[in-house]
Design an enzyme around this catalytic site. Sequence first.
Site, PDB file in Angstrom:
ATOM      1  CD  GLU A 250      -2.716  -0.923   2.645  1.00  0.00           C
ATOM      2  OE1 GLU A 250      -2.461  -0.016   3.455  1.00  0.00           O
ATOM      3  OE2 GLU A 250      -3.574  -1.776   2.843  1.00  0.00           O
ATOM      4  CE  LYS A 252       5.271   5.033   6.947  1.00  0.00           C
ATOM      5  NZ  LYS A 252       4.964   6.378   7.378  1.00  0.00           N
ATOM      6  NE  ARG A 257      -2.822   3.760  12.701  1.00  0.00           N
ATOM      7  CZ  ARG A 257      -2.022   2.697  12.745  1.00  0.00           C
ATOM      8  NH1 ARG A 257      -0.730   2.838  12.874  1.00  0.00           N
ATOM      9  NH2 ARG A 257      -2.516   1.475  12.678  1.00  0.00           N
ATOM     10  NE  ARG A 272       2.389   6.139  15.456  1.00  0.00           N
ATOM     11  CZ  ARG A 272       3.043   5.750  16.535  1.00  0.00           C
ATOM     12  NH1 ARG A 272       2.803   6.310  17.704  1.00  0.00           N
ATOM     13  NH2 ARG A 272       3.949   4.791  16.457  1.00  0.00           N
ATOM     14  CD  GLU A 302      -1.317   8.586   7.561  1.00  0.00           C
ATOM     15  OE1 GLU A 302      -1.735   7.757   8.382  1.00  0.00           O
ATOM     16  OE2 GLU A 302      -0.279   9.241   7.731  1.00  0.00           O
ATOM     17  CG  PHE A 342      -4.725   2.242   6.468  1.00  0.00           C
ATOM     18  CD1 PHE A 342      -4.455   1.353   7.488  1.00  0.00           C
ATOM     19  CD2 PHE A 342      -4.550   3.602   6.697  1.00  0.00           C
ATOM     20  CE1 PHE A 342      -4.026   1.798   8.731  1.00  0.00           C
ATOM     21  CE2 PHE A 342      -4.122   4.060   7.935  1.00  0.00           C
ATOM     22  CZ  PHE A 342      -3.857   3.152   8.955  1.00  0.00           C
ATOM     23  NE  ARG A 417       7.499  -0.082  16.836  1.00  0.00           N
ATOM     24  CZ  ARG A 417       7.121   0.977  16.120  1.00  0.00           C
ATOM     25  NH1 ARG A 417       7.076   0.905  14.800  1.00  0.00           N
ATOM     26  NH2 ARG A 417       6.768   2.089  16.705  1.00  0.00           N
ATOM     27  CE  LYS A 423       8.407   2.474  10.603  1.00  0.00           C
ATOM     28  NZ  LYS A 423       8.071   3.437  11.605  1.00  0.00           N
TER      29      LYS A 423
HETATM   30  P1  AMP Z   1       5.747   5.800  11.161  1.00  0.00           P
HETATM   31  O1  AMP Z   1       4.943   6.899  11.808  1.00  0.00           O
HETATM   32  O2  AMP Z   1       6.880   6.269  10.327  1.00  0.00           O
HETATM   33  O3  AMP Z   1       6.109   4.718  12.161  1.00  0.00           O
HETATM   34  O4  AMP Z   1       4.781   5.050  10.104  1.00  0.00           O
HETATM   35  C1  AMP Z   1       3.568   4.460  10.457  1.00  0.00           C
HETATM   36  C2  AMP Z   1       2.432   5.394  10.100  1.00  0.00           C
HETATM   37  O5  AMP Z   1       2.246   5.469   8.692  1.00  0.00           O
HETATM   38  C3  AMP Z   1       1.071   4.924  10.583  1.00  0.00           C
HETATM   39  O6  AMP Z   1       0.868   5.213  11.936  1.00  0.00           O
HETATM   40  C4  AMP Z   1       0.129   5.701   9.678  1.00  0.00           C
HETATM   41  O7  AMP Z   1      -0.141   6.967  10.225  1.00  0.00           O
HETATM   42  C5  AMP Z   1       0.934   5.946   8.413  1.00  0.00           C
HETATM   43  N1  AMP Z   1       0.429   5.299   7.194  1.00  0.00           N
HETATM   44  C6  AMP Z   1       0.451   5.864   5.979  1.00  0.00           C
HETATM   45  N2  AMP Z   1      -0.032   5.035   5.042  1.00  0.00           N
HETATM   46  C7  AMP Z   1      -0.383   3.887   5.681  1.00  0.00           C
HETATM   47  C8  AMP Z   1      -0.922   2.650   5.240  1.00  0.00           C
HETATM   48  N3  AMP Z   1      -1.180   2.406   3.970  1.00  0.00           N
HETATM   49  N4  AMP Z   1      -1.141   1.692   6.178  1.00  0.00           N
HETATM   50  C9  AMP Z   1      -0.852   1.915   7.479  1.00  0.00           C
HETATM   51  N5  AMP Z   1      -0.340   3.070   7.943  1.00  0.00           N
HETATM   52  C10 AMP Z   1      -0.092   4.053   7.062  1.00  0.00           C
END
Ligand code: AMP
Length: 582
Positions: A250, A252, A257, A272, A302, A342, A417, A423
Amino acid sequence: MKFAEIAQFFERMEGTTKRLELTEILVELLKNTPSDVISKVVYLIQGKIRPNFEGVELGIAEKLAIKSISKSAGIPIKKIEDAYRLGGDLGITAANVLKEKTQTTFSTENITLERVYDTLFKIANLEGKRSQDMKIRYISSLLNDATTNEAKFILKILLGTLRLGIAENTLIVALAIAFTGEKDNRELIENAYNVSSDLGHVSEVVATQGIDGIKKFEISVFSPVRPMLADRVKSEEEAVKKFQTEFAAEYKLDGERAQIHKKGNEIVIFSRSLEKITQYYPDIVEKIPNVLICDDCILEAEVVAMNENTGDFLPFQELMHRRRKYKIEKAVSDYPITVNFFDVLYYDGNKTIELPYLERRRILTKIVKEDRFAKMIPMSIIKNEGEVLEVLENSINSGCEGLMLKMPQSPYKAGMRGSNWLKLKREYQNELGDSLDLIVVGAFFGKGRRTGRYGTLLLSTYDSENDTFPSICKVGTGFTDESLDQLYQILSPTVTIKKNSRVESDMDADVWFDPNLVIEIVASEITLSPIHKTAYDVIRKNSGIALRFPKFTGKIRTEKHIEDASTDEEVIALYKSQKKSI
Ligand code: AMP
């Protein structure tokens, strides 16, 4: 229940660092607590009065606490400040100051847990002009009737400095032992917590209905579910190796969130970190009921700022313009958004978190009637490195950060996690590869153009094992005039008289802050350093880990709690993977 009893338990907990002993004391306290007040005791153990998502914050400043002690003890403010500078904690200082007083008065009243809790609750809800005076009055009246030990803990709770060393996990194990007699039941209790984010409520259920009550515990609309989180991977090879099967990719998106709860036409949105953010998104509240084909549901999306003329996604910071109390209508029209779904966790009586990802995605597609405002995040099923690279390129060309790669058979693991979600960000492909989310703990005043603002910030990671904030670097690059102003505005009200006891640093900062704010940093390398305290002694004796050439990315991550910042373990893992790639 007498508050003195609780204070005694807290005292014993503070006196040990042994996990087993701590759990035993905790079990004893829980067993001794009548079930009608168990939730209150559970919140207080965690240093709060309601679950985080209700946003009930005590937030007492040191100055106000000092005034209250002064009023209660009849001792000048200056004298208390001096004693505090010399001694450790303000709670302990208060206890010492008040000791002199209680020795001269006849007796103190027996204060109950209920009285302490209700007073704290009132203090947290006071607003407006006279609220400061009222707070001082409430606090000093509690202190008047408190013993020294009680006063110490009341102040620690008020100031947010209560550190009993009890992680959520320990509390969950203690609940399992105290009310079901079996440590192994912890998983069921943890599940209940993961879908409700409210340990107080969970403790009430297990205390009154035992394990059967917990087994029946259901996900429910308006109780936020702890979000599932992703592991990071550095490259497409690593992702393909981890999954060993075809998987979903998907985009990102770089936004915020949002966990959207809907019951009929009523909408509540959680961030979040599970704070209520409904008030910032009146457009979601208005439009979303029309695009969802269901009565009740919990969905994840998102939220991304966009340029209405071109349809392009805009960076995350644009959304922060919506974080305001007044004139939100103007922010809504100046900073338009799209909502990109999502996941689905629940709909019309069906718990979907236990279903495999692909099944949830199928249901989500049926629920969401896409339009300009509400969309599904693009997804494709892929299996090899070439395909990952192709989708990654497409995602970046559409203004996204990278990819979220998801295991097709995986359920939604609330609060975890893990490697069912990975990611892969664009920056991972170069230099240090990743950005870090670090906590601002101190600052050095600026010179020249930066006079009157903080020119350099001192940053820390989160050491989740010890619940402390060890320093990792100083950062002075990447700031614009606008971000320097903004940071000054956010940080200056959180200045403290001295370094917070959870901050670990040998630096001599010009000012110290109450750890509150997370910002995003990139760096060229992770190095060992005798100066900084992150992962101290872990890789090499007498060395911590530091960042080389750190730079602020411009992202102030107000949506993250300090406990969501990069941890020591994450930095150690990055250090090790960097070594490997060299
Ligand atoms: P990070 O904040 O860098 O740890 O990345 C995780 C965050 O990416 C999640 O908490 C979401 O806010 C965001 N996100 C963006 N696109 C997606 C997706 N397709 N699926 C899940 N989370 C996503």
